[in-house]
Design an enzyme around this catalytic site. Sequence first.
Site, PDB file in Angstrom:
ATOM      1  CG  LEU A 323     -13.704  -1.199 -10.470  1.00  9.00           C
ATOM      2  CD1 LEU A 323     -13.915  -1.983  -9.151  1.00  9.00           C
ATOM      3  CD2 LEU A 323     -14.815  -0.450 -10.347  1.00  9.00           C
ATOM      4  CD  GLN A 325      -3.368   0.288 -13.218  1.00 11.00           C
ATOM      5  OE1 GLN A 325      -3.958  -0.813 -13.726  1.00 11.00           O
ATOM      6  NE2 GLN A 325      -1.647  -0.323 -14.165  1.00 11.00           N
ATOM      7  N   GLY A 326      -4.628   0.188  -8.745  1.00 12.97           N
ATOM      8  CA  GLY A 326      -3.688   0.362  -7.496  1.00 12.97           C
ATOM      9  C   GLY A 326      -2.329   0.177  -7.716  1.00 12.97           C
ATOM     10  N   GLY A 327      -2.020   0.205  -6.245  1.00 12.74           N
ATOM     11  CA  GLY A 327      -0.590   0.777  -6.055  1.00 12.74           C
ATOM     12  C   GLY A 327       0.099  -1.359  -6.441  1.00 12.74           C
ATOM     13  CG  PHE A 328       0.612  -3.768  -4.695  1.00 14.50           C
ATOM     14  CD1 PHE A 328       1.916  -3.529  -3.957  1.00 14.50           C
ATOM     15  CD2 PHE A 328       0.075  -2.329  -3.217  1.00 14.50           C
ATOM     16  CE1 PHE A 328       2.774  -3.042  -2.884  1.00 14.50           C
ATOM     17  CE2 PHE A 328       0.831  -1.772  -2.530  1.00 14.50           C
ATOM     18  CZ  PHE A 328       1.653  -1.753  -2.074  1.00 14.50           C
ATOM     19  N   GLY A 329      -2.192  -3.428  -8.310  1.00 15.16           N
ATOM     20  CA  GLY A 329      -2.687  -3.933  -9.434  1.00 15.16           C
ATOM     21  C   GLY A 329      -3.679  -3.562 -10.232  1.00 15.16           C
ATOM     22  CB  THR A 330      -5.557  -3.992 -12.543  1.00 15.06           C
ATOM     23  OG1 THR A 330      -4.023  -3.583 -13.940  1.00 15.06           O
ATOM     24  CG2 THR A 330      -6.332  -2.640 -13.309  1.00 15.06           C
ATOM     25  CE  LYS A 345      -5.533  -2.915  -5.493  1.00 13.47           C
ATOM     26  NZ  LYS A 345      -4.473  -2.659  -5.103  1.00 13.47           N
ATOM     27  CG  ASP A 442       0.734   4.879  -1.876  1.00 14.19           C
ATOM     28  OD1 ASP A 442       0.742   6.150  -1.765  1.00 14.19           O
ATOM     29  OD2 ASP A 442       0.540   3.955  -3.122  1.00 14.19           O
TER      30      ASP A 442
END
Length: 534
Positions: A323, A325-330, A345, A442
């Site tokens: 879906l 890429q976030g700050g801490f993971g995919t 995540k 964030d």
Amino acid sequence: MKIAIQLVCLLGSLLLLGRVAGDPRSKTVDLKCATQPEHNTTIFVPNFVAAMDSISEQIQRSGFGMAVNGSGPDTNYGLAQCYGDLSLLDCVLCYAEARTVLPQCFPYNGGRIFLDGCFMRSANYSFFEEYKGHEDKAVCNSTSRKDSTFKELVRKAVTRAVASAPNNRGYARAQEKVSGIGNQSVYVLADCWRSLNASLCRACLENASASILNCLPWSEGRALNTGCFMRYSDRDFLNKELGNSRSRETIIVIVVSVVSSVVVIAIGIVIGARIWKHRYIQKKRRGSNDAEKLVKTLNDSNLNFKYSTLEKATGSFDNDNKLGQGGFGTVYKGVLHDGREIAVKRLFFNNRHRAADFYNEVNIISSVEHKNLVRLLGCSCSGPESLLVYEFMPNKSLDRFIFDSTKGKALNWEKRCEIIIGTVEGLVYLHENSKNRIIHRDIKASNILLDSRLRAKIADFGLARSFQEDKSHISTAIAGTLGYMAPEYLAHGQLTEKVDVYSFGVLVLEIVTGRQNNTSKTSEYTDSIVIIVS
Ligand SMILES: *[C@@H]1O[C@H](CO)[C@@H](O)[C@H](O)[C@H]1NC(C)=O
Ligand SMILES: *[C@@H]1O[C@H](CO)[C@@H](O)[C@H](O)[C@H]1NC(C)=O
Ligand SMILES: *[C@@H]1O[C@H](CO)[C@@H](O)[C@H](O)[C@H]1NC(C)=O
Ligand SMILES: *[C@@H]1O[C@H](CO)[C@@H](O)[C@H](O)[C@H]1NC(C)=O
Ligand SMILES: *[C@@H]1O[C@H](CO)[C@@H](O)[C@H](O)[C@H]1NC(C)=O
Ligand SMILES: *[C@@H]1O[C@H](CO)[C@@H](O)[C@H](O)[C@H]1NC(C)=O
Ligand SMILES: *[C@@H]1O[C@H](CO)[C@@H](O)[C@H](O)[C@H]1NC(C)=O
């Protein structure tokens, strides 16, 4: 009254940002990780973090930093340098980006990152006097081909830069132009790491210039060498001479009606909410590390998902289910066997020995419930890697709408206003929630998800806090996204709820204008939306 003060603060921060109007050139050109894994995570991570902290302090003073921390195979040697034409404020911005990206190399024991404005390297041995290596390379931009006049100009400018840099603390800029029919310009930047003496610097630049000239006849080239960086271009990418940047520090007056309407909207929203108390989060949250107890808790808990269940639900983390890429993971989409849709995540950082702490954190975050917050359903805390399970949001994130002229039509003013209000309500809840105050850190368009009826839900809250408080964790001390981060946070690391208020202000500008604030990902030459507005 408090509300008025807060709005003034927000506008004040917007004004303050006018000072960093130079270009930090914080776009990553190349990231290269070491090939050996760290030796012992428990020792490596604190050494790395301590070295980065020490470099942070030096960078803020002089644009250059070098540090060594620890002993044995997990000793951390770090070096960072901004190129000579960046102001100190721009330098802090560029370094913040480097420092955010470099830890992606973990669990490898080091790496080097070239940005267009700064360089950073970390390793477990002393590399400070290295100036060449087999990783040295040139990166050419082959979008436009130039003529022989241009080639001649590049040769001249590069030669001049190589000649003057070694005796000028390793830094030189050069410009050559011909006017008339050809009317061309060339801009060159050369920079050696300040850990090299003049003769090593010269050797590095001579190699760099030879390899960069191989980029001709293309319009732009960069040399990424072990001990230096060099770039030529037909575009003027250099910042103004540092002496001039002071004039930017004059107060800029905001007169744009967009801002006025934002203020009106904001007043409307904020009334009734007693918010923004000046307080740092200082929650103690140390749980038991007793492994047996943890296993029992996990097995009894309905927060716990089996790793194999999630692996199956996401088709073994199939790329098609990705879906974003976030700050801490995919993040991957998954479907549980009962048909429920979830978002999974996969965290970048896996400190399995911290499973107990991680579980406690998940426990706290999952207890935070509000209609404008994305619900955390649970985690897989004891499997081979750490996974978080969230409710699935079919409309994905707000940035997919507001920065897309076609999809943007789905959001009329009424909907946009609703989204702004929803975001505020979610934020107020995070800040005010009496049990566990949470600073998001964030807030940005891609962290505002939209449900099936396009209602705003804030994603990714709580984790930043959990990573921040644990000093031994490798996640960066400065988290967040460039362009959304409050100036006082960037400069001094001061973390209060106001950090979120600032980012929210930037977000509102984006929602209203449909223009994306400049981030490290977009073109390096766009201005921050905050500056455009002001
Ligand atoms: C890592 O270092 C810690 C602290 O010195 C020690 O307790 C632990 O046993 C080490 N782990 C490994 C795998 O060597
Ligand atoms: C490493 O960093 C820690 C924490 O900042 C500090 O106490 C220690 O003295 C440093 N060690 C070295 C060898 O610099
Ligand atoms: C660096 O780390 C590797 C792998 O952990 C180790 O084999 C090597 O000895 C270390 N180098 C130094 C100089 O300690
Ligand atoms: C390459 O050059 C083109 C046009 O000159 C520019 O738009 C693009 O951003 C450049 N790419 C890089 C990686 O600098
Ligand atoms: C050459 O550059 C000058 C200023 O840099 C500009 O005024 C002029 O129009 C240019 N001439 C051509 C032919 O592009
Ligand atoms: C520069 O450093 C190198 C390596 O340490 C050394 O061999 C050389 O003599 C130095 N040159 C000068 C001019 O100090
Ligand atoms: C630059 O140095 C590298 C590494 O030592 C070497 O492989 C390369 O051939 C050199 N390039 C030039 C153009 O001298």
